[in-house]
Design a protein around this motif. Structure first.
Motif, short mmCIF file in Angstrom:
data_model
loop_
_atom_site.label_atom_id
_atom_site.label_comp_id
_atom_site.label_asym_id
_atom_site.label_seq_id
_atom_site.Cartn_x
_atom_site.Cartn_y
_atom_site.Cartn_z
N MET A 1 50.95 44.46 48.15
CA MET A 1 50.94 43.32 48.42
C MET A 1 50.16 41.99 47.93
O MET A 1 49.10 42.27 47.61
N ALA A 2 50.81 41.17 47.63
CA ALA A 2 50.11 39.60 46.62
C ALA A 2 48.96 39.73 48.09
O ALA A 2 49.21 39.32 48.85
N VAL A 50 41.85 36.60 45.22
CA VAL A 50 42.83 36.97 45.50
C VAL A 50 43.52 38.11 44.38
O VAL A 50 43.56 36.81 42.96
N HIS A 51 44.58 38.23 44.43
CA HIS A 51 45.37 39.14 43.69
C HIS A 51 46.88 38.41 43.39
O HIS A 51 47.51 38.28 44.62
N ALA A 60 52.06 28.36 44.09
CA ALA A 60 53.19 28.98 44.51
C ALA A 60 52.83 29.98 45.88
O ALA A 60 52.80 28.88 47.42
N ALA A 61 51.81 30.68 46.07
CA ALA A 61 51.63 31.07 47.16
C ALA A 61 50.36 30.83 47.99
O ALA A 61 50.36 30.94 49.41
N TRP A 102 47.34 41.18 34.59
CA TRP A 102 47.90 40.87 35.42
C TRP A 102 47.27 40.57 36.51
O TRP A 102 47.78 40.91 37.60
N HIS A 103 46.40 39.63 36.61
CA HIS A 103 45.80 39.20 37.55
C HIS A 103 45.68 37.70 37.26
O HIS A 103 44.67 36.80 35.68
N ALA A 104 46.77 36.19 38.20
CA ALA A 104 46.08 35.31 37.54
C ALA A 104 44.25 35.22 37.29
O ALA A 104 43.71 35.25 37.80
N HIS A 105 44.26 33.98 36.01
CA HIS A 105 42.81 33.74 35.19
C HIS A 105 43.09 32.75 34.31
O HIS A 105 44.41 32.37 34.06
#
Length: 119
Positions: A1-2, A50-51, A60-61, A102-105
């Protein structure tokens, strides 16, 4: 889950301490560490704890987490003493833009000329 740590995510493992990194700053919501393949004399990654897979999904989240990443990027630039001359904050989104984890950075780059366009 995001938002939840991902078992196969390199950066989630850095957040938990399962993979070592040269950490330069850590807050309740972010971790900043040196890039293992620096593209400038100063190249630090700032990640949310957070991932989310990329910057757009994070914004967005969890807008506050995005704000935290950007704030910490500025603090890193000041602590690395690149804020006076100029620095770049880069979010690569998608493989075509060079995203490989694929982890925001955010990449904080400085310490040399960073003319536009890059390359």
């Amino acid at each position: 889950m995001a938002g939840e740590p991902q078992a196969d995510c390199l950066f989630c493992k850095i957040v938990t301490g399962d993979i070592p990194a040269t950490i330069v700053r850590e807050t309740d919501t972010t971790v900043a560490f040196r890039d293992i393949n620096p593209q400038a004399p100063t190249h630090v990654l700032v990640i949310p704890k957070v991932h989310y897979p990329d910057a757009a999904a994070l914004a967005a989240a969890d807008p506050q987490a995005m704000v935290d990443v950007l704030r910490e990027a500025g603090v890193v630039a000041a602590e690395e003493k690149i804020d006076g001359h100029g620095y770049r904050i880069v979010f690569n989104t998608g493989a075509g833009a060079g995203q490989t984890v694929w982890h925001a950075h955010a990449h904080v780059l400085g310490g040399r000329g960073l003319e536009w366009p890059p390359g």
